[in-house]
Design an enzyme around this catalytic site. Structure first.
Site, PDB file in Angstrom:
ATOM      1  CG  HIS A 155      43.524  40.784  34.803  1.00 15.73           C
ATOM      2  ND1 HIS A 155      44.379  39.793  35.209  1.00 15.73           N
ATOM      3  CD2 HIS A 155      43.973  41.171  33.570  1.00 15.73           C
ATOM      4  CE1 HIS A 155      45.308  39.601  34.284  1.00 15.73           C
ATOM      5  NE2 HIS A 155      45.078  40.431  33.276  1.00 15.73           N
ATOM      6  CE  LYS A 282      19.575  40.556  47.716  1.00 15.42           C
ATOM      7  NZ  LYS A 282      20.076  39.630  48.723  1.00 15.42           N
ATOM      8  CD  GLU A 289      22.361  33.418  43.134  1.00 18.05           C
ATOM      9  OE1 GLU A 289      23.108  33.543  44.099  1.00 18.05           O
ATOM     10  OE2 GLU A 289      21.158  33.736  43.157  1.00 18.05           O
TER      11      GLU A 289
END
Ligand code: ARG
Length: 464
Positions: A155, A282, A289
């Protein structure tokens, strides 16, 4: 041009319709397989007495020359000739008169089915190699950081401590199943359709066994109608690729998550990340991705082909031409994803300290404490309650379960308390975690340090 030449038709095809039906821009990648099929068919025609020895030799020479031109990029593909089959046949016939006999007893329907099966055989071989390379990269990362302990999640909540290598080897297992599915698909695709003609075989005595041997298929198709209409082998391939893509996507997601500041467990090599055009700080995991994103295409191609086949009457229908772009794009996309993932995984640096810190919360050993209480004689349901109550008590007091004292635990015998202490107390977090993992020794499939060492060694051997 029309496949049958002038014969039946007088006028021209509508130019928009012609462009609409054209496939040569994507099916020319089947050229080598088409040529291979033609060589075998020429041999079959010779055996049937339709081609003379000299004609076969001339055809072979012609086909070889065309192949050289294609390889060198000198072959002139003509849009007006619609597809790979007619381009090659027209080029051959222009050079070798006997080329006009080559299509005897053959249809583009059994020809394309044969080409696709030959293409798939080769593609699956190189896919398996690409999957193996990614497995090696994962095993390599596991080897490099074989001591690293981190939380295992359910979970997406911290569950129990595991070794990083165990987490990585889970993906190695998935990829191995992917290879199994590919091998399976390859085995069922290993059937020769050539000789089925348009749909009803031929009145000419074609020796299909000879074609089978020359093209190295395991068997010849038993039903000519099935042989030209069947694309199950491509569905099976796309299913294997779609699931393979889903596995890559899950791997990408784990790595993306672990590389966030929130987790901080690892970093991709700089070469596999990008900056932001706006935010100077960043370091985005774009490669992972994209792999995650591209898996959507792979699933889409499977659904596309299933939908194309659904409701198609026997036998060949032009709808079947739509299999190619789906299958080719799936093969290319998957291959590139596998390749880039292998490189990205190899570039990863793991922060062992951050992993250990995240795994160090003593609550991750709550299940082990319950197991220890069971060993000391307590029924598991009660042990679960006792440990749950201790976790709650610690939470309420703003402390951790390893700092509770004996009186904070309700109704433990001396023996029970010793069991609790043995799991939770008396050493550094890393020693405690190692002890927890060591107590899994002898349970196959569990992340004990010696078990994982053995697994890593087994995979190194197996992937050689
Ligand atoms: N381009 C066609 C395909 O991919 C080849 C077979 C064409 N057959 C036909 N009867 N038009 O399916």
């Amino acid at each position: 041009m029309r496949a049958a030449g002038k014969g039946r038709f007088q006028g021209k095809v509508d130019p928009v319709a012609e462009a609409f039906g054209r496939s040569v821009h994507f099916d020319q990648r089947l050229a080598r397989h088409d040529l291979e099929g033609s060589r075998a068919h020429a041999a079959v025609l010779a055996k049937a007495g339709i081609l003379r020895r000299k004609e076969v030799a001339a055809i072979r020479k012609g086909l070889d020359r065309i192949e050289r031109e294609i390889v060198q990029g000198k072959f002139r593909w003509k849009d007006s000739l619609e597809d790979v089959h007619m381009n090659i046949e027209a080029a051959l016939t222009a050079r070798v008169p006997a080329g006009a006999k080559l299509h005897t007893g053959r249809s583009r329907n059994d020809q394309i089915a044969t080409d696709m099966r030959l293409w798939l055989r080769e593609t699956i071989q190189s896919d398996v190699a690409a999957v193996t390379s990614l497995q090696k990269a994962l095993v390599g990362l596991g080897m490099r950081y074989k001591e690293v302990i981190l939380p295992g999640y359910t979970h997406l909540q911290r569950g129990q401590p595991v070794l990083l290598a165990h987490h990585l080897l889970a993906y190695v297992e998935m990829l191995e199943r992917d290879k199994g599915r590919l091998a399976d698909a390859a085995r069922r695709a290993d059937v020769l359709p050539l000789g089925s003609g348009a749909l009803a075989g031929s009145t000419l005595k074609l020796n299909r066994e000879l074609a089978r041997k020359l093209l190295r298929f395991r068997e010849t198709s038993a039903n000519s109608m099935d042989a030209v209409a069947d694309r199950d082998f491509l569905v099976e391939y796309l299913a294997a690729v779609a699931l393979g893509g889903v596995h890559l996507s899950r791997l990408a997601e784990d790595l993306i998550l672990f590389s966030t500041s929130e987790f901080g467990f690892l970093r991709f090599g700089e070469a596999f990340t990008t900056g932001s055009s706006l935010m100077p700080q960043k370091r985005n995991p774009d490669v992972a991705e994209l792999v995650r994103g591209k898996s959507g295409r792979l699933c889409g191609h499977l659904v596309a082909l299933l939908t194309i086949l659904k409701g198609l009457p026997l036998t060949y229908n032009r709808d079947l031409q739509e299999d190619k772009e789906a299958v080719f794009d799936a093969a290319d996309t998957w291959k590139k994803s596998l390749e880039v993932m292998a490189r990205a995984v190899s570039s990863i640096e793991v922060d062992a300290g951050a992993c250990l810190y995240a795994a160090s919360a003593p609550e991750l050993l709550a299940t082990d404490v319950a197991d220890a209480l069971v060993q000391s004689g307590m029924p598991f349901r009660r042990a679960h309650q006792v440990v749950g109550a201790a976790v709650r008590a610690a939470e309420e007091r703003g402390t951790r379960i390893d700092r509770l004292e004996e009186r904070d635990w309700n109704g433990l015998t001396d023996r029970d308390w010793k069991a609790v202490v043995a799991v939770l107390h008396g050493s550094s977090p890393s020693a405690r975690l190692r002890r927890a993992l060591q107590s899994r020794e002898g349970v196959s499939g569990a992340p004990s340090p010696s078990g994982i060492q053995a697994e890593l060694r087994r995979w190194v051997q197996r992937l050689k």
